[in-house]
Design a protein around this motif. Structure first.
Motif, PDB file in Angstrom:
ATOM      1  N   LEU A  64       0.801  -1.219   0.000  1.00 27.08           N
ATOM      2  CA  LEU A  64       0.000   0.000   0.000  1.00 27.08           C
ATOM      3  C   LEU A  64       0.842   1.280   0.000  1.00 27.08           C
ATOM      4  CD1 LEU A  64      -2.659  -1.053   2.660  1.00 27.08           C
ATOM      5  CD2 LEU A  64      -2.906  -1.068   0.178  1.00 27.08           C
ATOM      6  N   ALA A  65       2.073   1.185   0.407  1.00 25.64           N
ATOM      7  CA  ALA A  65       2.916   2.378   0.565  1.00 25.64           C
ATOM      8  C   ALA A  65       3.189   3.046  -0.774  1.00 25.64           C
ATOM      9  CB  ALA A  65       4.226   2.006   1.246  1.00 25.64           C
ATOM     10  N   GLY A  66       2.945   4.350  -0.828  1.00 30.28           N
ATOM     11  CA  GLY A  66       3.271   5.133  -2.012  1.00 30.28           C
ATOM     12  C   GLY A  66       2.363   4.899  -3.199  1.00 30.28           C
ATOM     13  N   LYS A  67       1.167   4.396  -2.978  1.00 27.88           N
ATOM     14  CA  LYS A  67       0.278   4.044  -4.082  1.00 27.88           C
ATOM     15  C   LYS A  67      -0.815   5.083  -4.346  1.00 27.88           C
ATOM     16  CE  LYS A  67       2.162   0.039  -4.836  1.00 27.88           C
ATOM     17  NZ  LYS A  67       2.762  -0.390  -6.052  1.00 27.88           N
ATOM     18  N   TRP A  68      -1.016   6.025  -3.450  1.00 31.77           N
ATOM     19  CA  TRP A  68      -2.086   6.991  -3.640  1.00 31.77           C
ATOM     20  C   TRP A  68      -1.684   8.081  -4.614  1.00 31.77           C
ATOM     21  CZ3 TRP A  68      -4.252   8.330   1.869  1.00 31.77           C
ATOM     22  CH2 TRP A  68      -4.932   7.207   2.368  1.00 31.77           C
ATOM     23  N   THR A  69      -2.665   8.515  -5.398  1.00 31.23           N
ATOM     24  CA  THR A  69      -2.461   9.698  -6.231  1.00 31.23           C
ATOM     25  C   THR A  69      -2.675  10.917  -5.343  1.00 31.23           C
ATOM     26  OG1 THR A  69      -4.795   9.853  -6.854  1.00 31.23           O
ATOM     27  CG2 THR A  69      -3.362   8.473  -8.251  1.00 31.23           C
ATOM     28  N   ALA A  70      -2.330  12.081  -5.865  1.00 31.13           N
ATOM     29  CA  ALA A  70      -2.536  13.322  -5.094  1.00 31.13           C
ATOM     30  C   ALA A  70      -4.021  13.529  -4.799  1.00 31.13           C
ATOM     31  CB  ALA A  70      -1.968  14.512  -5.854  1.00 31.13           C
ATOM     32  N   GLU A  71      -4.868  13.169  -5.749  1.00 26.12           N
ATOM     33  CA  GLU A  71      -6.313  13.327  -5.553  1.00 26.12           C
ATOM     34  C   GLU A  71      -6.841  12.391  -4.466  1.00 26.12           C
ATOM     35  OE1 GLU A  71      -4.997  12.628  -8.701  1.00 26.12           O
ATOM     36  OE2 GLU A  71      -4.976  14.726  -9.321  1.00 26.12           O
ATOM     37  N   GLU A  72      -6.341  11.160  -4.450  1.00 23.18           N
ATOM     38  CA  GLU A  72      -6.763  10.210  -3.426  1.00 23.18           C
ATOM     39  C   GLU A  72      -6.310  10.662  -2.042  1.00 23.18           C
ATOM     40  OE1 GLU A  72      -6.809   5.960  -5.829  1.00 23.18           O
ATOM     41  OE2 GLU A  72      -4.890   6.828  -5.233  1.00 23.18           O
ATOM     42  N   ALA A  73      -5.099  11.150  -1.946  1.00 22.40           N
ATOM     43  CA  ALA A  73      -4.582  11.632  -0.662  1.00 22.40           C
ATOM     44  C   ALA A  73      -5.379  12.831  -0.178  1.00 22.40           C
ATOM     45  CB  ALA A  73      -3.103  11.987  -0.787  1.00 22.40           C
ATOM     46  N   SER A  74      -5.733  13.732  -1.096  1.00 18.03           N
ATOM     47  CA  SER A  74      -6.517  14.911  -0.743  1.00 18.03           C
ATOM     48  C   SER A  74      -7.911  14.507  -0.253  1.00 18.03           C
ATOM     49  CB  SER A  74      -6.627  15.843  -1.949  1.00 18.03           C
ATOM     50  OG  SER A  74      -7.394  16.971  -1.628  1.00 18.03           O
ATOM     51  N   ALA A  75      -8.533  13.547  -0.924  1.00 18.80           N
ATOM     52  CA  ALA A  75      -9.856  13.082  -0.516  1.00 18.80           C
ATOM     53  C   ALA A  75      -9.790  12.424   0.863  1.00 18.80           C
ATOM     54  CB  ALA A  75     -10.410  12.095  -1.548  1.00 18.80           C
ATOM     55  N   PHE A  76      -8.748  11.657   1.113  1.00 21.39           N
ATOM     56  CA  PHE A  76      -8.568  11.015   2.413  1.00 21.39           C
ATOM     57  C   PHE A  76      -8.395  12.064   3.510  1.00 21.39           C
ATOM     58  CE2 PHE A  76      -5.925   9.035   5.719  1.00 21.39           C
ATOM     59  CZ  PHE A  76      -6.715   7.922   6.015  1.00 21.39           C
ATOM     60  N   ASP A  77      -7.560  13.073   3.261  1.00 26.49           N
ATOM     61  CA  ASP A  77      -7.349  14.143   4.238  1.00 26.49           C
ATOM     62  C   ASP A  77      -8.639  14.893   4.520  1.00 26.49           C
ATOM     63  OD1 ASP A  77      -4.681  13.503   4.550  1.00 26.49           O
ATOM     64  OD2 ASP A  77      -3.988  14.991   3.082  1.00 26.49           O
ATOM     65  N   ALA A  78      -9.441  15.133   3.485  1.00 26.68           N
ATOM     66  CA  ALA A  78     -10.714  15.840   3.667  1.00 26.68           C
ATOM     67  C   ALA A  78     -11.669  15.018   4.529  1.00 26.68           C
ATOM     68  CB  ALA A  78     -11.345  16.141   2.311  1.00 26.68           C
ATOM     69  N   THR A  79     -11.706  13.713   4.301  1.00 26.82           N
ATOM     70  CA  THR A  79     -12.561  12.832   5.099  1.00 26.82           C
ATOM     71  C   THR A  79     -12.111  12.838   6.560  1.00 26.82           C
ATOM     72  OG1 THR A  79     -13.001  11.436   3.195  1.00 26.82           O
ATOM     73  CG2 THR A  79     -13.408  10.475   5.354  1.00 26.82           C
ATOM     74  N   LEU A  80     -10.815  12.762   6.792  1.00 21.86           N
ATOM     75  CA  LEU A  80     -10.302  12.795   8.163  1.00 21.86           C
ATOM     76  C   LEU A  80     -10.614  14.121   8.838  1.00 21.86           C
ATOM     77  CD1 LEU A  80      -6.805  11.064   8.129  1.00 21.86           C
ATOM     78  CD2 LEU A  80      -8.934  10.227   9.084  1.00 21.86           C
ATOM     79  N   ALA A  81     -10.493  15.216   8.103  1.00 27.18           N
ATOM     80  CA  ALA A  81     -10.763  16.535   8.684  1.00 27.18           C
ATOM     81  C   ALA A  81     -12.195  16.612   9.185  1.00 27.18           C
ATOM     82  CB  ALA A  81     -10.477  17.626   7.659  1.00 27.18           C
ATOM     83  N   SER A  82     -13.138  16.071   8.419  1.00 29.82           N
ATOM     84  CA  SER A  82     -14.544  16.116   8.847  1.00 29.82           C
ATOM     85  C   SER A  82     -14.777  15.230  10.074  1.00 29.82           C
ATOM     86  CB  SER A  82     -15.472  15.709   7.703  1.00 29.82           C
ATOM     87  OG  SER A  82     -15.308  14.337   7.386  1.00 29.82           O
ATOM     88  N   GLN A  83     -14.032  14.152  10.201  1.00 27.80           N
ATOM     89  CA  GLN A  83     -14.181  13.251  11.347  1.00 27.80           C
ATOM     90  C   GLN A  83     -13.521  13.795  12.605  1.00 27.80           C
ATOM     91  OE1 GLN A  83     -12.687   9.428  10.167  1.00 27.80           O
ATOM     92  NE2 GLN A  83     -14.222   9.167   8.569  1.00 27.80           N
ATOM     93  N   ARG A  84     -12.619  14.706  12.457  1.00 28.58           N
ATOM     94  CA  ARG A  84     -11.890  15.248  13.608  1.00 28.58           C
ATOM     95  C   ARG A  84     -12.582  16.441  14.251  1.00 28.58           C
ATOM     96  NH1 ARG A  84      -6.091  14.466  10.740  1.00 28.58           N
ATOM     97  NH2 ARG A  84      -5.771  12.341  11.467  1.00 28.58           N
ATOM     98  N   GLN A  85     -13.693  16.875  13.685  1.00 34.43           N
ATOM     99  CA  GLN A  85     -14.413  18.001  14.262  1.00 34.43           C
ATOM    100  C   GLN A  85     -15.245  17.527  15.450  1.00 34.43           C
ATOM    101  OE1 GLN A  85     -16.620  20.077  11.258  1.00 34.43           O
ATOM    102  NE2 GLN A  85     -14.813  20.504  10.029  1.00 34.43           N
ATOM    103  N   VAL A  86     -15.194  18.288  16.530  1.00 32.74           N
ATOM    104  CA  VAL A  86     -15.922  17.947  17.745  1.00 32.74           C
ATOM    105  C   VAL A  86     -17.305  18.570  17.688  1.00 32.74           C
ATOM    106  CG1 VAL A  86     -15.946  18.176  20.263  1.00 32.74           C
ATOM    107  CG2 VAL A  86     -13.787  17.789  19.057  1.00 32.74           C
ATOM    108  N   ASP A  87     -18.325  17.759  17.978  1.00 34.92           N
ATOM    109  CA  ASP A  87     -19.695  18.260  18.050  1.00 34.92           C
ATOM    110  C   ASP A  87     -19.951  18.665  19.494  1.00 34.92           C
ATOM    111  OD1 ASP A  87     -22.403  18.758  18.063  1.00 34.92           O
ATOM    112  OD2 ASP A  87     -22.947  16.917  16.996  1.00 34.92           O
ATOM    113  N   PRO A  88     -20.057  19.976  19.766  1.00 30.13           N
ATOM    114  CA  PRO A  88     -20.218  20.440  21.154  1.00 30.13           C
ATOM    115  C   PRO A  88     -21.456  19.868  21.831  1.00 30.13           C
ATOM    116  CG  PRO A  88     -19.785  22.294  19.675  1.00 30.13           C
ATOM    117  CD  PRO A  88     -19.992  21.086  18.820  1.00 30.13           C
ATOM    118  N   GLU A  89     -22.516  19.567  21.066  1.00 27.99           N
ATOM    119  CA  GLU A  89     -23.739  19.023  21.646  1.00 27.99           C
ATOM    120  C   GLU A  89     -23.497  17.626  22.266  1.00 27.99           C
ATOM    121  OE1 GLU A  89     -26.762  20.491  22.027  1.00 27.99           O
ATOM    122  OE2 GLU A  89     -25.688  22.284  21.389  1.00 27.99           O
TER     123      GLU A  89
END
Length: 86
Positions: free
Chosen positions: A58-83
């Motif tokens: 798996l190492a070094g197999k992602w394209t720039a677009e795949e890496a960007s999509a993965f980072d975006a997904t992680l960013a949304s999961q890392r947000q804390v819901d105050p409620e």
């Protein structure tokens, strides 16, 4: 020094230790001691290879677009819901 006997070593582990000893031109005993010391104190050099290679394909197999999509997904999961934290 204390002697230690190891039994029922998995065949893959024996092959790894044997290959490492041969590559380093050391005895099996010295190789095992070095590996144990590395586990306790950390590797003495950066050139030590890992015993596990199950994810190497798996190492070094992602394209720039795949890496960007993965980072975006992680960013949304890392947000804390105050409620949820009341």
């Amino acid at each position: 020094m204390k002697a230690l006997t190891l039994r029922n070593l998995p065949p893959d582990l024996v092959r790894f230790i044997s290959r490492k000893a041969k590559a380093e031109r050391t005895s099996l005993n010295r190789t095992v001691i070095g590996l144990l010391e590395d586990c306790v104190a950390g590797p003495k050099s950066a050139g030590i290879k890992s015993l596990n290679h199950d994810l190497d394909h798996l190492a070094g197999k992602w394209t720039a677009e795949e890496a960007s999509a993965f980072d975006a997904t992680l960013a949304s999961q890392r947000q804390v819901d105050p409620e949820l934290w009341k």
